[in-house]
Enzyme design. Structure first.
Site, PDB file in Angstrom:
ATOM      1  N   ARG A   9       0.837  -1.299   0.128  1.00 51.30           N
ATOM      2  CA  ARG A   9       0.019   0.121  -0.096  1.00 51.30           C
ATOM      3  C   ARG A   9       0.776   1.306  -0.002  1.00 51.30           C
ATOM      4  O   ARG A   9       0.368   2.404  -0.534  1.00 51.30           O
ATOM      5  CB  ARG A   9      -0.804  -0.057   1.087  1.00 51.30           C
ATOM      6  CG  ARG A   9      -2.066  -1.112   1.097  1.00 51.30           C
ATOM      7  CD  ARG A   9      -2.655  -1.536   2.426  1.00 51.30           C
ATOM      8  NE  ARG A   9      -4.058  -2.322   2.358  1.00 51.30           N
ATOM      9  CZ  ARG A   9      -3.875  -3.817   1.988  1.00 51.30           C
ATOM     10  NH1 ARG A   9      -2.667  -4.386   1.881  1.00 51.30           N
ATOM     11  NH2 ARG A   9      -4.983  -4.248   2.117  1.00 51.30           N
TER      12      ARG A   9
ATOM     13  N   ASP B 183      -3.680 -15.415   7.349  1.00 52.77           N
ATOM     14  CA  ASP B 183      -2.516 -15.733   6.946  1.00 52.77           C
ATOM     15  C   ASP B 183      -1.659 -16.757   7.539  1.00 52.77           C
ATOM     16  O   ASP B 183      -0.590 -17.312   7.446  1.00 52.77           O
ATOM     17  CB  ASP B 183      -1.728 -14.594   6.404  1.00 52.77           C
ATOM     18  CG  ASP B 183      -2.269 -13.826   5.252  1.00 52.77           C
ATOM     19  OD1 ASP B 183      -2.972 -14.552   4.637  1.00 52.77           O
ATOM     20  OD2 ASP B 183      -1.906 -12.704   4.971  1.00 52.77           O
TER      21      ASP B 183
HETATM   22  C1  S3P Z   1      -4.001  -9.031   2.124  1.00 51.17           C
HETATM   23  C2  S3P Z   1      -5.457  -9.618   2.632  1.00 51.17           C
HETATM   24  C3  S3P Z   1      -5.705 -11.219   2.808  1.00 51.17           C
HETATM   25  C4  S3P Z   1      -4.174 -11.527   3.134  1.00 51.17           C
HETATM   26  C5  S3P Z   1      -3.353 -11.459   1.948  1.00 51.17           C
HETATM   27  C6  S3P Z   1      -2.832  -9.763   2.030  1.00 51.17           C
HETATM   28  C7  S3P Z   1      -3.841  -7.426   2.068  1.00 51.17           C
HETATM   29  O1  S3P Z   1      -6.447 -11.596   1.558  1.00 51.17           O
HETATM   30  O2  S3P Z   1      -4.469 -13.182   2.798  1.00 51.17           O
HETATM   31  O3  S3P Z   1      -1.917 -11.933   2.313  1.00 51.17           O
HETATM   32  O4  S3P Z   1      -2.681  -7.028   1.922  1.00 51.17           O
HETATM   33  O5  S3P Z   1      -5.177  -7.094   1.686  1.00 51.17           O
HETATM   34  P1  S3P Z   1      -7.763 -11.527   1.588  1.00 51.17           P
HETATM   35  O6  S3P Z   1      -8.431 -10.247   1.175  1.00 51.17           O
HETATM   36  O7  S3P Z   1      -7.861 -12.324   0.286  1.00 51.17           O
HETATM   37  O8  S3P Z   1      -8.293 -12.361   2.587  1.00 51.17           O
END
Ligand code: S3P
Length: 735
Positions: A326, A615
């Protein structure tokens, strides 16, 4: 096995080919032909050939393969002579550096391209020349390009292909025109520049001074100006059109650089230099076969984890992946220069960084976690020159899709094997509702083609699954959409996008489970300090919990409440984790996590904690395998669509290691007990590979983990930190 090979022209390339084939033993007799009697004599003395002939016709009698290795401008005459002979079934091939002219000459000489002529070009050489420099190893691990035509006999092609492979070459097939374009750009142009620069400097009256003070840069850049002038003169005449095209493009780029210097346009210069630098590094990796592009497909990186161990020490794991992504995105869209510290230099976040560079954003670094982003504003992105490759990174693809749906230009997003299997309709569908035009492959899989120039309208959307990626994607699209964009989530998910938007001075309204943004604002550059990633820290939280006698401090870990499910779950299991030195850094809470070994017990994992630990489940399953009693996970079907199907893949691995467990559609049931050794698979999923590394602490035999290359996507120094704190896992030496 072939009978007779005739090599015409015993220079470095012809001689090396002859010698290599002779030494490989695949040919009964190698005959050399050369106009120079001394070369002929030397060729026999040095064992380059079995014998030499002065007379071409005599040499070619009974030949199976005839290799034409004369200077490129001599090719025409030679082909005319050969056309008048009876060559029987002999296969002709050549080593010329340009192919179009050789093919034209052959067509003229033989009144049409002979089917048994296979044009070729070995990309190898050295500053040395002549038969005395012949080296049977010259082509080992070098590329050889064959440029067959439609009418080329497949058997002839196969034979030439096999001969080169016998010499250890990597053989590729290409069209004639493409070969000449590629070589004009990658080989011919640099030689022209090197010759030209040295000559230009040497002509000046102060040349003595110039050469006296010439630094390493001059020497490096001009090394190839020491190459054979006659040979290069031939090449430029032979590949005239393609060289002119590439030279003209380069001249335009050079003019642009000149203008930037003239105008004192540092931004433009920095842009060119930073892009060039990473491109150069990337090529280096490709050449060394280390590029992440092929890491997952072809290199089975194996971790060998030896049983036992006790953890101690203080470490800081790398920066948070979600926040790193981000920071690049919002920093690029901001006005002004954003400084980032603690940036994760893992392949996923680097893929995002490269994507923005490709879209014209000047980004300096990363260097020791520092990145400087010269923001272009919300409307300053430019179309990438080609498809944007995002490697293994789902976050990059999902978040970028929202942003790109609102641009004026088309974009294509691609990824590696794992990413290409992941569902994108979860972002594409709501974006389409906003007015975006997006194409995907079957069943909503990548690549995503996102059409630009479509005005988006605000949307009130309730997420069907708890996903921060989908939420973030829509909020980013909302920065451009008419009116208000509102996203409601079924359960709390990480809120880094909302926090960081505010950090960039953009207003985000959060009301319970609903976040909304309106377009029309601006992002103002800021300073971002990325905390250590709790998802990476999780491996060590579990490791220190399960390894008796361990005590470990994990410094500066992000403890955003939308991410701390792993701590809550481990504590429910009986873990001893203390949060020390709690503070807030740049809008994100951080703490040092102090963890001591503890006896864990199995639990029913509360479903509301699932999105907050999404995660961390692979390593939590390892904790469950070490706990006393049964652990039950439900409501976690999302785990099936991560970098791998994490429920199935972990269950497979745990079963291999003798752990009793049973996957269910939305979770898993694990009965704690003894962990054994064995061979398990990472399936290109970083977190699986790291989870099984941690399991070794309680295993009674070594665990070999296949397919671990993607650990570099989120945790490039994982093995080094393991060694530092006492986990006995290392990369297995590759044979
Ligand atoms: C993330 C959101 C999660 C996570 C990924 C990183 C993010 O995924 O599993 O490693 O940075 O917004 P999901 O939004 O698909 O759950």
């Amino acid at each position: 096995m072939i009978g007779r090979l005739v090599v015409i022209g015993l220079g470095l390339i012809g001689g090396s080919f002859a010698k290599g084939v002779r030494e490989s033993g695949v040919c009964r007799e190698v005959v050399g032909v050369d106009l120079d009697p001394q070369s002929r004599q030397l060729a026999v003395e040095l064992g380059v050939v079995d014998r030499c002939e002065e007379d071409l016709a005599l040499a070619c009698q009974g030949a199976d393969v005839i290799q034409l290795a004369v200077p490129i401008l001599a090719m025409e005459k030679l082909l005319a002579l050969l056309a008048r002979m009876d060559l029987g079934q002999a296969v002709l091939t050549d080593v010329g550096s340009a192919k179009g002219n050789v093919v034209r000459a052959a067509q003229e000489a033989f009144a049409g391209m002979p089917a048994r002529f296979v044009p070729g070009h070995p990309i190898a050489g050295s500053e040395q020349s002549g038969v005395e420099a012949s080296n049977a190893q010259l082509f080992r691990r070098h590329k050889v390009i064959l440029t067959p035509l439609e009418q080329t006999d497949p058997d002839a092609l196969d034979l030439v292909d096999r001969l080169w492979r016998e010499l250890g070459a990597d053989v590729e097939h290409m069209q004639v025109e493409r070969h000449d374009e590629v070589l004009a750009a990658t080989s011919h142009l640099p030689h022209l520049l090197a010759f030209g620069l040295v000559d230009s400097l040497a002509k000046r009256s102060e040349n003595l001074d110039i050469f006296r003070y010439a630094a390493g840069g001059f020497r490096d850049f001009t090394r190839i100006a020491g190459s054979d002038p006659v040979m290069w003169h031939d090449i430029f005449l032979a590949n005239r059109e393609a060289v002119l095209r590439t030279l003209d493009t380069f001249r335009n780029d050079l003019d642009a650089l000149r203008d930037a210097v003239d105008a004192g346009d540092g931004h433009q210069l920095l842009g060119v230099f930073t892009r060039a630098r990473v491109a150069r590094e990337h090529f280096g990796k490709i050449l060394a076969r280390r590029a992440y592009v092929d890491a997952m497909n072809s290199n089975d990186l194996i971790f060998l984890a030896n049983p036992g161990g006790r953890l101690s020490g203080r470490i800081r794991v790398p920066g948070d992946k979600s926040i790193s992504h981000r920071s690049i995105m919002l920093g690029s869209l901001a006005e002004g220069t954003t400084e980032v510290e603690g940036f994760l230099e893992g392949e996923d976040a680097l893929a995002t960084l490269q994507a923005f560079r490709d879209m014209g954003v000047v980004i300096e670094g990363p260097h020791h976690g520092r990145v400087t982003i010269h923001g272009v504003g919300l409307h300053g992105l430019k179309p990438a020159p080609g498809p944007i490759y995002l490697g293994n990174s789902g976050t990059s693809m999902r978040l970028l899709s929202g942003l790109l749906a609102a641009q004026s230009f088309d974009s294509t997003l691609t990824g590696d094997l794992s990413l290409s299997k992941r569902p994108m309709n979860r972002v594409a569908n709501p974006l389409r509702e906003m007015g975006a035009v997006i194409e995907t492959a079957a069943e909503g899989r990548p690549p995503m083609v996102i059409r630009g120039g479509h005005k988006l309208k605000g949307l009130a959307y309730t997420l069907p699954m708890a996903s921060a990626q989908v939420k973030s994607c829509l909020l980013l699209a909302g920065l451009y959409a008419d009116g208000k964009t509102t996203v409601t989530e079924p359960a709390p998910t990480r809120d880094h996008t909302e926090r960081m938007l505010r950090g960039f001075g953009y207003s985000v309204n959060v009301d319970g489970a609903t976040a909304s943004v309106e377009s029309g604002g601006k992002l103002k550059a800021t300073h971002i300090e990325v905390p250590a990633d709790i998802s990476s820290a999780a491996f060590f939280l579990v490791a220190a919990s399960i390894a008796e006698g361990s005590e470990l401090v994990l410094e500066h870990v992000g403890i955003n409440p939308t991410r701390t499910g792993v701590i809550d779950i481990l504590r429910l299991m009986g873990a001893d984790i203390r949060l020390e030195n709690q503070r807030e850094v740049g809008g994100e809470p951080v703490a040092d996590l102090h963890v001591r070994a503890a006896k864990l017990k199995g639990i029913e994992i509360p479903e509301e904690l699932v999105p907050l630990a999404i995660d961390e489940f692979p390593v939590l399953f390892v904790a469950a395998a070490c706990a006393e009693g049964r652990t039950v996970l439900r409501g976690a079907e999302e785990l099936r669509v991560k970098e791998s199907d994490r429920i199935q893949v972990m269950a497979d691995g745990l079963l291999t290691l003798g752990v009793k467990c049973e996957p269910t559609p939305d979770g898993i049931i694990i009965d704690g007990g003894q962990i054994g050794g064995g061979e398990v698979h990472g399936h290109g999923d970083h977190r699986i590979a790291m989870a099984f590394s941690v399991a070794s602490l309680r295993a009674n035999a070594p665990i070999r983990i296949h397919d671990c290359a993607n650990v570099a996507t989120s945790f490039p120094n994982f093995l080094a930190l393991c060694a530092q704190v006492g986990i006995r896992v290392a990369q297995e030496a590759q044979s």
